[in-house]
Write a protein that holds these residues in place. Structure first.
Motif, PDB file in Angstrom:
ATOM      1  N   ILE A  19       0.881  -1.167   0.000  1.00  0.00           N
ATOM      2  CA  ILE A  19       0.000   0.000   0.000  1.00  0.00           C
ATOM      3  C   ILE A  19       0.918   1.215   0.000  1.00  0.00           C
ATOM      4  O   ILE A  19       1.702   1.404   0.935  1.00  0.00           O
ATOM      5  N   VAL A  20       0.839   2.015  -1.073  1.00  0.00           N
ATOM      6  CA  VAL A  20       1.785   3.114  -1.257  1.00  0.00           C
ATOM      7  C   VAL A  20       1.072   4.410  -1.628  1.00  0.00           C
ATOM      8  O   VAL A  20      -0.060   4.404  -2.107  1.00  0.00           O
ATOM      9  N   CYS A  21       1.770   5.510  -1.406  1.00  0.00           N
ATOM     10  CA  CYS A  21       1.343   6.819  -1.904  1.00  0.00           C
ATOM     11  C   CYS A  21       2.210   7.135  -3.111  1.00  0.00           C
ATOM     12  O   CYS A  21       3.436   6.993  -3.047  1.00  0.00           O
ATOM     13  N   MET A  22       1.569   7.547  -4.184  1.00  0.00           N
ATOM     14  CA  MET A  22       2.332   7.904  -5.373  1.00  0.00           C
ATOM     15  C   MET A  22       1.541   8.858  -6.258  1.00  0.00           C
ATOM     16  O   MET A  22       0.336   9.038  -6.072  1.00  0.00           O
ATOM     17  N   ASP A  23       2.224   9.460  -7.186  1.00  0.00           N
ATOM     18  CA  ASP A  23       1.598  10.348  -8.152  1.00  0.00           C
ATOM     19  C   ASP A  23       0.698   9.517  -9.061  1.00  0.00           C
ATOM     20  O   ASP A  23       1.087   8.430  -9.494  1.00  0.00           O
ATOM     21  N   SER A  24      -0.485  10.009  -9.343  1.00  0.00           N
ATOM     22  CA  SER A  24      -1.452   9.249 -10.136  1.00  0.00           C
ATOM     23  C   SER A  24      -0.990   9.025 -11.570  1.00  0.00           C
ATOM     24  O   SER A  24      -1.482   8.123 -12.236  1.00  0.00           O
ATOM     25  N   ARG A  25      -0.040   9.804 -12.047  1.00  0.00           N
ATOM     26  CA  ARG A  25       0.428   9.661 -13.421  1.00  0.00           C
ATOM     27  C   ARG A  25       1.506   8.596 -13.573  1.00  0.00           C
ATOM     28  O   ARG A  25       1.864   8.220 -14.676  1.00  0.00           O
ATOM     29  N   LYS A  26       2.015   8.081 -12.470  1.00  0.00           N
ATOM     30  CA  LYS A  26       3.057   7.054 -12.508  1.00  0.00           C
ATOM     31  C   LYS A  26       2.459   5.689 -12.819  1.00  0.00           C
ATOM     32  O   LYS A  26       1.279   5.450 -12.623  1.00  0.00           O
ATOM     33  N   LYS A  27       3.307   4.770 -13.258  1.00  0.00           N
ATOM     34  CA  LYS A  27       2.892   3.399 -13.517  1.00  0.00           C
ATOM     35  C   LYS A  27       2.531   2.718 -12.210  1.00  0.00           C
ATOM     36  O   LYS A  27       2.952   3.147 -11.134  1.00  0.00           O
ATOM     37  N   ARG A  28       1.799   1.625 -12.301  1.00  0.00           N
ATOM     38  CA  ARG A  28       1.377   0.886 -11.106  1.00  0.00           C
ATOM     39  C   ARG A  28       2.562   0.488 -10.240  1.00  0.00           C
ATOM     40  O   ARG A  28       2.511   0.572  -9.019  1.00  0.00           O
ATOM     41  N   ASP A  29       3.636   0.048 -10.853  1.00  0.00           N
ATOM     42  CA  ASP A  29       4.796  -0.418 -10.110  1.00  0.00           C
ATOM     43  C   ASP A  29       5.933   0.599 -10.123  1.00  0.00           C
ATOM     44  O   ASP A  29       7.093   0.247  -9.929  1.00  0.00           O
ATOM     45  N   GLY A  30       5.601   1.864 -10.336  1.00  0.00           N
ATOM     46  CA  GLY A  30       6.603   2.916 -10.366  1.00  0.00           C
ATOM     47  C   GLY A  30       7.097   3.281  -8.978  1.00  0.00           C
ATOM     48  O   GLY A  30       6.745   2.667  -7.976  1.00  0.00           O
ATOM     49  N   SER A  31       7.918   4.325  -8.918  1.00  0.00           N
ATOM     50  CA  SER A  31       8.491   4.739  -7.638  1.00  0.00           C
ATOM     51  C   SER A  31       7.429   5.407  -6.772  1.00  0.00           C
ATOM     52  O   SER A  31       6.639   6.222  -7.233  1.00  0.00           O
ATOM     53  N   ALA A  32       7.427   5.049  -5.501  1.00  0.00           N
ATOM     54  CA  ALA A  32       6.415   5.535  -4.566  1.00  0.00           C
ATOM     55  C   ALA A  32       6.967   6.677  -3.724  1.00  0.00           C
ATOM     56  O   ALA A  32       8.170   6.745  -3.461  1.00  0.00           O
ATOM     57  N   LEU A  33       6.076   7.558  -3.281  1.00  0.00           N
ATOM     58  CA  LEU A  33       6.456   8.617  -2.367  1.00  0.00           C
ATOM     59  C   LEU A  33       6.633   8.073  -0.953  1.00  0.00           C
ATOM     60  O   LEU A  33       7.524   8.499  -0.225  1.00  0.00           O
ATOM     61  N   ASP A  34       5.768   7.150  -0.567  1.00  0.00           N
ATOM     62  CA  ASP A  34       5.800   6.594   0.782  1.00  0.00           C
ATOM     63  C   ASP A  34       5.161   5.209   0.773  1.00  0.00           C
ATOM     64  O   ASP A  34       4.174   4.989   0.091  1.00  0.00           O
ATOM     65  N   ILE A  35       5.733   4.287   1.536  1.00  0.00           N
ATOM     66  CA  ILE A  35       5.171   2.947   1.681  1.00  0.00           C
ATOM     67  C   ILE A  35       4.427   2.905   3.010  1.00  0.00           C
ATOM     68  O   ILE A  35       5.018   3.148   4.065  1.00  0.00           O
ATOM     69  N   LEU A  36       3.129   2.614   2.954  1.00  0.00           N
ATOM     70  CA  LEU A  36       2.281   2.673   4.134  1.00  0.00           C
ATOM     71  C   LEU A  36       2.012   1.314   4.758  1.00  0.00           C
ATOM     72  O   LEU A  36       1.637   1.231   5.929  1.00  0.00           O
ATOM     73  N   GLY A  37       2.155   0.241   4.010  1.00  0.00           N
ATOM     74  CA  GLY A  37       1.881  -1.082   4.549  1.00  0.00           C
ATOM     75  C   GLY A  37       1.867  -2.113   3.446  1.00  0.00           C
ATOM     76  O   GLY A  37       2.408  -1.889   2.364  1.00  0.00           O
ATOM     77  N   TYR A  38       1.202  -3.245   3.730  1.00  0.00           N
ATOM     78  CA  TYR A  38       1.138  -4.302   2.726  1.00  0.00           C
ATOM     79  C   TYR A  38      -0.182  -5.049   2.818  1.00  0.00           C
ATOM     80  O   TYR A  38      -0.912  -4.959   3.794  1.00  0.00           O
ATOM     81  N   TYR A  39      -0.474  -5.812   1.757  1.00  0.00           N
ATOM     82  CA  TYR A  39      -1.637  -6.687   1.680  1.00  0.00           C
ATOM     83  C   TYR A  39      -1.176  -7.990   1.048  1.00  0.00           C
ATOM     84  O   TYR A  39      -0.633  -8.000  -0.049  1.00  0.00           O
TER      85      TYR A  39
END
Length: 78
Positions: A19-39
């Motif tokens: 579960i990550v925060c990222m820019d909406s224009r990035k690819k699904r597996d692109g670089s994230a701004l912050d990692i919040l958790g996992y599923y």
């Protein structure tokens, strides 16, 4: 716009999501701004781990969660 969404990890037929925060224009597996958790959908217990404090901070800053993330957060609360 910043979104809170899932990014896929793991190998073929053994999916694992962060579960990550990222820019909406990035690819699904692109670089994230912050990692919040996992599923982890393959586990029977403790499928979701989320840092709710950081999640709430991003939501207050204007980040929009996807439907999948909203459903995961609801399962944690309920």
């Amino acid at each position: 716009m910043v979104v809170v969404r899932l990014t896929r990890l793991g190998r073929k037929k053994r999916a694992f999501f962060r579960i990550v925060c990222m820019d909406s224009r990035k690819k699904r597996d692109g670089s994230a701004l912050d990692i919040l958790g996992y599923y982890d959908p393959l586990k029977s217990e403790d499928k979701v781990k989320l840092d709710t404090e950081r999640y709430n901070t991003w939501i207050q800053k204007g980040a929009k969660p996807t439907m999948a993330v909203e459903n995961l957060v609801k399962t944690l609360k309920g």
